[in-house]
Design an enzyme around this catalytic site. Structure first.
Site, PDB file in Angstrom:
ATOM      1  N   HIS A  79       0.685  -1.294  -0.071  1.00 17.15           N
ATOM      2  CA  HIS A  79      -0.069   0.122  -0.014  1.00 17.15           C
ATOM      3  C   HIS A  79       0.851   1.240  -0.063  1.00 17.15           C
ATOM      4  O   HIS A  79       2.223   1.058   0.290  1.00 17.15           O
ATOM      5  CB  HIS A  79      -0.900   0.089   0.970  1.00 17.15           C
ATOM      6  CG  HIS A  79      -0.387   0.160   2.645  1.00 17.15           C
ATOM      7  ND1 HIS A  79       0.562  -0.855   2.984  1.00 17.15           N
ATOM      8  CD2 HIS A  79      -0.485   1.052   3.565  1.00 17.15           C
ATOM      9  CE1 HIS A  79       0.821  -0.426   4.385  1.00 17.15           C
ATOM     10  NE2 HIS A  79       0.249   0.929   4.401  1.00 17.15           N
ATOM     11  N   HIS A  81       1.564   3.984   2.021  1.00 16.60           N
ATOM     12  CA  HIS A  81       1.902   4.711   3.227  1.00 16.60           C
ATOM     13  C   HIS A  81       3.536   4.944   3.025  1.00 16.60           C
ATOM     14  O   HIS A  81       4.180   3.792   2.657  1.00 16.60           O
ATOM     15  CB  HIS A  81       1.396   4.158   4.447  1.00 16.60           C
ATOM     16  CG  HIS A  81       0.048   4.523   4.605  1.00 16.60           C
ATOM     17  ND1 HIS A  81      -0.819   3.592   5.558  1.00 16.60           N
ATOM     18  CD2 HIS A  81      -1.018   5.308   4.334  1.00 16.60           C
ATOM     19  CE1 HIS A  81      -2.042   4.174   5.710  1.00 16.60           C
ATOM     20  NE2 HIS A  81      -1.989   5.247   4.853  1.00 16.60           N
ATOM     21  N   ASP A  83       5.858   4.823   5.253  1.00 15.75           N
ATOM     22  CA  ASP A  83       6.719   3.990   5.727  1.00 15.75           C
ATOM     23  C   ASP A  83       6.695   2.501   5.096  1.00 15.75           C
ATOM     24  O   ASP A  83       7.445   1.565   5.527  1.00 15.75           O
ATOM     25  CB  ASP A  83       6.281   3.707   7.292  1.00 15.75           C
ATOM     26  CG  ASP A  83       4.784   3.211   7.404  1.00 15.75           C
ATOM     27  OD1 ASP A  83       3.941   3.480   6.713  1.00 15.75           O
ATOM     28  OD2 ASP A  83       4.612   1.925   8.287  1.00 15.75           O
ATOM     29  N   HIS A  84       5.928   2.376   3.872  1.00 21.68           N
ATOM     30  CA  HIS A  84       6.043   1.475   3.212  1.00 21.68           C
ATOM     31  C   HIS A  84       6.754   1.402   1.543  1.00 21.68           C
ATOM     32  O   HIS A  84       7.227   0.489   1.275  1.00 21.68           O
ATOM     33  CB  HIS A  84       4.778   0.617   3.239  1.00 21.68           C
ATOM     34  CG  HIS A  84       4.095   0.004   4.230  1.00 21.68           C
ATOM     35  ND1 HIS A  84       3.945  -1.110   4.631  1.00 21.68           N
ATOM     36  CD2 HIS A  84       3.888   1.064   5.359  1.00 21.68           C
ATOM     37  CE1 HIS A  84       3.525  -1.205   6.247  1.00 21.68           C
ATOM     38  NE2 HIS A  84       3.138   0.079   6.073  1.00 21.68           N
ATOM     39  N   HIS A 137      -7.462  -0.797   5.477  1.00 21.65           N
ATOM     40  CA  HIS A 137      -6.441   0.200   6.035  1.00 21.65           C
ATOM     41  C   HIS A 137      -6.315   1.369   5.037  1.00 21.65           C
ATOM     42  O   HIS A 137      -6.262   2.628   5.208  1.00 21.65           O
ATOM     43  CB  HIS A 137      -5.263  -0.872   6.162  1.00 21.65           C
ATOM     44  CG  HIS A 137      -4.167   0.294   6.755  1.00 21.65           C
ATOM     45  ND1 HIS A 137      -3.943   0.948   8.100  1.00 21.65           N
ATOM     46  CD2 HIS A 137      -2.810   0.731   6.035  1.00 21.65           C
ATOM     47  CE1 HIS A 137      -2.964   1.444   7.951  1.00 21.65           C
ATOM     48  NE2 HIS A 137      -2.295   1.299   7.062  1.00 21.65           N
ATOM     49  N   ASP A 158      -0.072  -3.452   6.278  1.00 24.11           N
ATOM     50  CA  ASP A 158      -0.640  -3.219   7.384  1.00 24.11           C
ATOM     51  C   ASP A 158      -2.149  -3.655   7.650  1.00 24.11           C
ATOM     52  O   ASP A 158      -3.112  -2.873   8.224  1.00 24.11           O
ATOM     53  CB  ASP A 158      -0.608  -1.558   7.659  1.00 24.11           C
ATOM     54  CG  ASP A 158       0.733  -1.202   7.924  1.00 24.11           C
ATOM     55  OD1 ASP A 158       1.515  -1.927   7.929  1.00 24.11           O
ATOM     56  OD2 ASP A 158       0.923  -0.024   7.944  1.00 24.11           O
ATOM     57  N   HIS A 196       4.601  -4.311  10.960  1.00 27.57           N
ATOM     58  CA  HIS A 196       5.122  -3.717  12.226  1.00 27.57           C
ATOM     59  C   HIS A 196       5.160  -4.685  13.178  1.00 27.57           C
ATOM     60  O   HIS A 196       4.411  -5.637  13.484  1.00 27.57           O
ATOM     61  CB  HIS A 196       4.004  -2.693  12.378  1.00 27.57           C
ATOM     62  CG  HIS A 196       3.836  -1.417  11.539  1.00 27.57           C
ATOM     63  ND1 HIS A 196       4.669  -0.408  11.898  1.00 27.57           N
ATOM     64  CD2 HIS A 196       3.373  -1.263  10.393  1.00 27.57           C
ATOM     65  CE1 HIS A 196       4.454   0.496  10.807  1.00 27.57           C
ATOM     66  NE2 HIS A 196       3.475  -0.104   9.965  1.00 27.57           N
TER      67      HIS A 196
END
Ligand code: ZN
Ligand code: FE
Length: 285
Positions: A79, A81, A83-84, A137, A158, A196
């Site tokens: 996805h 985001h 942090d990915h 998400h 996530d 995570h």
């Protein structure tokens, strides 16, 4: 139980207790690379090449490629985001790897748009993965399920966490409930590679939901030991999530009862139970 019970395709360079199992020295390994405060970037590698999942930061990936002396051929994204996906551009610049990502999301870079049923395979690494759409998400979140080196796996970003799930940012509780049901239908022995390290805080909440769940108690004790040693608590397994994760247990009477008590009303469907659980977890400290 414990890390050693996982298939030997998993290796953990951060672990003080990691076993190398030399007699079965797996050709393909999957290892977590720590990023930011609690992200895991998953690196699949053999002696020549590597594939990485959700590289939010390029630095730990470039370090691992260098250390292992392997070439990055592909980047899989679940996805959009940061942090990915934050490390994608730098990794592509450095390695020329091909980027596979969710068809319905805006990504910094994507060569191959992946949606439900799309396959990613790499015979050299023994990877055979099929995309599952798991919105909730984010609106276009995907997971990659199948096998790596003969082990059943799912890379779920996530969407599903050990004893928890992602927050519903862009989708609806109904979508997230359906997405988790699709993950629940995977083989019980499938290893769950989530993105995570949220396990202990998820478990503290899950114990409130199901104080009498013995399997959860045992898993929590094991996870506490792993964290004390500085080890990851993941990958998890689908069977464990089905037995311990309240979000995967929205039809279990004890979970329904707990969620109803918290919401102070009757909850008439798994979606209502999920929505109440999600709200409960969001406010849990
Ligand atoms: Zn996310
Ligand atoms: Fe994330």
């Amino acid at each position: 139980m414990g890390c050693s019970s996982f298939d030997n395709v998993i290796t953990n360079p951060m672990s003080a207790t990691a076993q190398t199992a030399p007699e079965r020295d797996p050709k393909t390994r999957i290892q977590p690379l720590s990023a930011f405060s609690d992200n895991y970037i998953w690196l699949i590698s053999n002696r020549e090449t590597a594939v990485v999942v959700d590289p939010g930061d390029a630095v730990p990936v470039l370090g691992a490629l260098d250390r292992l002396g392997v070439r990055l051929t592909a980047i899989l994204l679940t996805h959009h985001h940061p942090d990915h996906v934050g490390g994608v551009q730098q990794l592509v610049d450095a390695t020329g790897a091909r980027v596979y990502g969710p068809a319905n999301e805006v990504l910094p870079l994507c060569d191959v748009a992946m949606s439900d049923g799309a396959r990613f395979s790499d015979t050299g690494l023994g990877i055979d993965l099929t995309v599952i759409d798991v919105p909730g998400h984010t609106a276009g979140h995907i997971a990659y399920a199948g096998t790596v080196g003969g082990s059943a796996v799912v890379f779920c970003g996530d969407t599903l966490f050990a004893a928890g799930c992602g927050r519903v940012f862009e989708g609806t509780p109904a979508q997230m409930t359906a997405s988790l049901a699709r993950l629940a239908a995977l083989p019980g022995d499938a290893l769950v590679f989530c993105a995570h390290e949220y396990t202990l805080s998820n478990m503290r909440w899950a114990r409130e939901v199901e104080p009498a769940n013995q399997e959860l108690q045992g898993w929590q004790a094991e996870a506490i030991r792993q964290r004390e040693l500085g080890d990851p608590t993941v990958p998890s397994r689908i069977s464990r999530e089905l037995a311990c994760n309240p979000f995967m247990r929205t039809a279990i009477p004890s979970v329904v009862q707990s969620a109803s008590q918290w919401a102070q009303r009757d909850l008439d469907s798994p979606v209502e139970v999920f929505a109440a659980l999600r709200e409960w977890k969001n406010s849990f400290r």
